[in-house]
Design a protein around this motif. Structure first.
Motif: not given
Length: 215
Positions: A187-195
């Motif tokens: 719900n923020t600007a945090v993105t999903i990592a490859a892991a």
């Protein structure tokens, strides 16, 4: 990049003019920027002075920018406070963060619970809610307690754990039962990592033997 306030007199004064001000805003003085104090002096016969906002860099992801608000309060001379008595400097943030997941403890019957750990590469100034999907061979609610679909990493923290609470039974399950978590969004600007996916396997301690009788 530092910010800058400029204080201006409509007419110069023959003596120094000390101006008292108040500081507010979302940015934290001494953490996000160097302390500004509470007064500034415009020298005699001058009409302006600058008040720098010296940025203190950090790795914290601050959503929406951090504001520094200076409000003029009073002077030590006959100079009055004008209608434009407040100004805002916004400290933009260049930091980024991504979330990853790992299986940090495997599970087994009858009572060893599994554990997933979700980790941010940089802390965020607000709570970060992460949505995930659950799959695998194990049955939610039968082999382990329901996990839901979201987990929240609190503001200023970098990780949280998600337990897989084993439900013991006498059924012989060959090959172990897998619980797979796949990260979907935040719900923020945090993105999903490859892991973005991890697996906990629930090992089975049950055994069975076959016998025969003439019935």
């Amino acid at each position: 990049t530092d910010g800058l306030f400029t204080l201006t007199l409509t007419n110069a004064v023959s003596v120094d003019t000390e101006i008292t001000f108040a500081v507010s805003g979302l940015a934290t003085e001494g953490t996000d920027y160097a302390a500004l104090g509470t007064t500034v002096t415009i020298p005699a016969n001058s009409t302006s002075i600058t008040l720098p906002v010296s940025v203190i860099n950090d790795d914290l992801v601050e959503t929406g920018g951090e504001t520094v608000i200076v409000s003029l309060v009073s002077t030590n001379t006959a100079v009055t406070i004008g209608a434009t008595d407040e100004a805002t400097v916004t400290i933009s943030d260049e930091d980024a963060s991504e979330v990853s997941i790992a299986a940090t403890t495997q599970a087994s019957e009858p009572g060893t619970n599994g554990l997933f750990t979700l980790t941010l590469s940089n802390a965020v100034s607000v709570d970060t809610e992460i949505t995930f999907a659950v799959s695998g061979v194990a049955t939610e609610g039968t082999d382990y307690s329901a996990l839901g679909t979201t987990v929240t990493i609190p503001a200023n923290s970098t990780s949280i754990t998600l337990p897989v609470s084993v439900i013991n039974d006498d059924l012989v399950e060959t090959g172990g039962e897998t619980v797979i978590i796949t990260l979907a969004s935040t719900n923020t600007a945090v993105t999903i990592a490859a892991a973005d996916e991890a697996t906990v396997t629930i090992s089975d301690e049950d055994a069975s033997e076959v016998s025969i009788a003439a019935t």
